[in-house]
Design a protein around this motif. Structure first.
Motif, short mmCIF file in Angstrom:
data_model
loop_
_atom_site.label_atom_id
_atom_site.label_comp_id
_atom_site.label_asym_id
_atom_site.label_seq_id
_atom_site.Cartn_x
_atom_site.Cartn_y
_atom_site.Cartn_z
N LEU A 1 0.83 -1.20 0.00
CA LEU A 1 0.00 0.00 0.00
C LEU A 1 0.86 1.26 0.00
CD1 LEU A 1 -2.91 1.07 0.14
CD2 LEU A 1 -2.76 0.93 2.63
N SER A 2 1.95 1.21 0.75
CA SER A 2 2.85 2.37 0.81
C SER A 2 3.49 2.63 -0.55
CB SER A 2 3.94 2.14 1.86
OG SER A 2 3.38 1.99 3.15
N SER A 3 3.76 1.57 -1.28
CA SER A 3 4.38 1.75 -2.59
C SER A 3 3.46 2.49 -3.56
CB SER A 3 4.79 0.39 -3.18
OG SER A 3 3.63 -0.37 -3.53
N LEU A 4 2.15 2.37 -3.36
CA LEU A 4 1.21 3.09 -4.21
C LEU A 4 1.33 4.60 -4.02
CD1 LEU A 4 -2.03 0.93 -3.84
CD2 LEU A 4 -0.37 0.91 -5.71
N CYS A 5 1.81 5.01 -2.85
CA CYS A 5 1.96 6.45 -2.57
C CYS A 5 3.06 7.08 -3.41
CB CYS A 5 2.28 6.65 -1.08
SG CYS A 5 1.04 5.98 0.04
N LEU A 6 3.84 6.25 -4.12
CA LEU A 6 4.99 6.76 -4.87
C LEU A 6 4.76 6.71 -6.37
CD1 LEU A 6 7.73 4.99 -2.72
CD2 LEU A 6 6.83 7.31 -2.47
N LEU A 7 3.54 6.40 -6.78
CA LEU A 7 3.24 6.36 -8.21
C LEU A 7 3.14 7.77 -8.78
CD1 LEU A 7 0.57 3.51 -8.26
CD2 LEU A 7 2.98 3.36 -8.87
N PRO A 8 3.43 7.94 -10.06
CA PRO A 8 3.38 9.28 -10.67
C PRO A 8 1.96 9.81 -10.84
CG PRO A 8 3.91 7.61 -12.31
CD PRO A 8 3.98 6.92 -10.99
N TYR A 9 0.96 8.96 -10.73
CA TYR A 9 -0.43 9.40 -10.87
C TYR A 9 -0.93 9.88 -9.51
CZ TYR A 9 -5.40 9.25 -12.07
OH TYR A 9 -6.73 9.57 -12.28
N SER A 10 -0.94 11.19 -9.29
CA SER A 10 -1.19 11.75 -7.96
C SER A 10 -2.56 11.41 -7.37
CB SER A 10 -0.97 13.26 -7.97
OG SER A 10 -1.81 13.88 -8.91
N PRO A 11 -3.67 11.34 -8.15
CA PRO A 11 -4.95 10.96 -7.52
C PRO A 11 -4.88 9.61 -6.81
CG PRO A 11 -5.35 11.95 -9.66
CD PRO A 11 -3.86 11.74 -9.56
N LEU A 12 -4.23 8.63 -7.44
CA LEU A 12 -4.10 7.32 -6.82
C LEU A 12 -3.13 7.36 -5.65
CD1 LEU A 12 -4.68 4.32 -6.70
CD2 LEU A 12 -2.91 3.95 -8.45
N SER A 13 -2.03 8.09 -5.80
CA SER A 13 -1.05 8.17 -4.72
C SER A 13 -1.64 8.84 -3.48
CB SER A 13 0.18 8.96 -5.19
OG SER A 13 0.83 8.30 -6.24
N ASP A 14 -2.36 9.93 -3.69
CA ASP A 14 -2.97 10.62 -2.55
C ASP A 14 -4.09 9.79 -1.92
OD1 ASP A 14 -1.29 12.79 -2.68
OD2 ASP A 14 -2.60 13.94 -4.01
#
Length: 333
Positions: free
Chosen positions: A305-318
């Protein structure tokens, strides 16, 4: 049959106070007493407390903060067992009976139980705290600096004799609140902790409509790390001077590291997120990978789940950051 006191510490929570008192008086354990400590309320709380004259005991004091209220409460308790109930929370009818059965089954210094999370109107959120089960010997891990999973104040019952070895806690302008920290973790240094794996009360959260990264009634995302660090320092002093126990200079706690992580990456640029992870994420990762209270499954899930916070797509990361930080927002997100 042994006696127990439910202490309700109140400051300007008059709109919830009667519910807390009623839930305490309705316990099915006969030897239950109720003591209200009113910390200088100005909202009419005193009149509510006085309406229960003859059924409860009360102390009306000048406002001094939660630490001051706990100090007075522990000094006044005349039973060996106590539940310290926040005035905006409540207990279910059979809570005390189950707590006393747990105490009688062993030599625990504290019995903790889950609390259902409700909103300011008492509506259930579908969540409960805590999510992890603490081991019986929490003190061993605490001596290594690991803060064990515990419910908020209202989900804990104590042996008063153990509390009296920790309290009074020094009162200062920088240490008015967080008294439950000293009770929860200080007592764990003195003996075993018992866990009842069911909800025996309700924890009222006043900011359930907030879908940001703050959680419940806790300190702000900026204030929480400073407050916890200060409380740990004071607990170290108490442990050394009163118990002869030397705690490490720093502590490990996922909630604290989560605050650092979420405040650093939430709504941050892609480059800033990765810069923080590459330079400052050691404590956060350690609080997951080395966490002695979590299963391997939970650790892997949190890392993913934490790794998703580092994706370039900010809506998903946030979204992922909010999911980690604020469990109360999950049912809407």
């Amino acid at each position: 049959m042994q006696k127990i006191t439910i202490v309700i510490c109140n400051y300007n929570h008059g709109r919830f106070l009667a519910d807390a008192i009623d839930s305490s008086l309705s316990q099915d354990y006969p030897e239950t007493g109720v003591l209200v400590i009113d910390d200088g309320s100005t909202d009419g709380s005193r009149e509510i407390v006085e309406s229960y004259a003859g059924r409860i005991r009360a102390l009306y004091k000048e406002n001094g903060g939660q630490v001051s209220a706990y100090n007075d409460a522990v000094n006044m308790i005349d039973t060996e067992f106590v539940i310290l109930l926040d005035s905006d929370d409540l207990l279910y009818k059979g809570a005390v009976s189950e707590v006393m059965q747990a105490f009688e089954a062993g030599d625990s210094v504290k019995v903790q139980f889950r609390l259902d999370v409700v909103d300011s109107a008492g509506k259930p959120s579908g969540k409960y705290v805590p999510h992890s089960v603490a081991p019986v010997d929490c003190g061993r891990l605490l001596r290594r600096g690991w803060l064990y999973p515990s419910p908020p104040a209202s989900g804990n019952a104590y042996r008063t004799s153990a509390l009296k070895k920790i309290f009074p806690v020094p009162e200062a302008s920088s240490n008015r609140y967080g008294a439950d920290f000293y009770a929860i973790y200080g007592v764990a240094l003195l003996g075993a902790i018992a866990m009842i794996p069911k909800s025996l009360g309700a924890y009222r959260v006043h900011r359930t409509e907030n879908t940001g990264i703050d959680f419940a009634n806790s300190d702000s995302i900026d204030k929480a790390p400073r407050a916890l660090t200060k409380r740990w320092s004071i607990l170290r002093q108490l442990a050394r001077s009163r118990l002869g126990i030397e705690l490490p200079p720093s502590f490990h706690d996922f909630s604290l590291e989560k605050a650092y992580f979420c405040s650093a990456v939430y709504r941050a640029s892609f480059a800033k997120r990765w810069r923080w992870v590459s330079r400052q994420s050691h404590g956060y990762l350690r609080s997951i990978v080395a966490n002695p209270f979590w299963s391997y499954k939970k650790k892997i899930g949190m890392l993913a789940l934490s790794s998703l916070c580092l994706l370039p797509y900010s809506p998903l990361s946030d979204f992922a950051v909010r999911y980690i930080s604020n469990p109360l927002a999950r049912r809407r997100l």
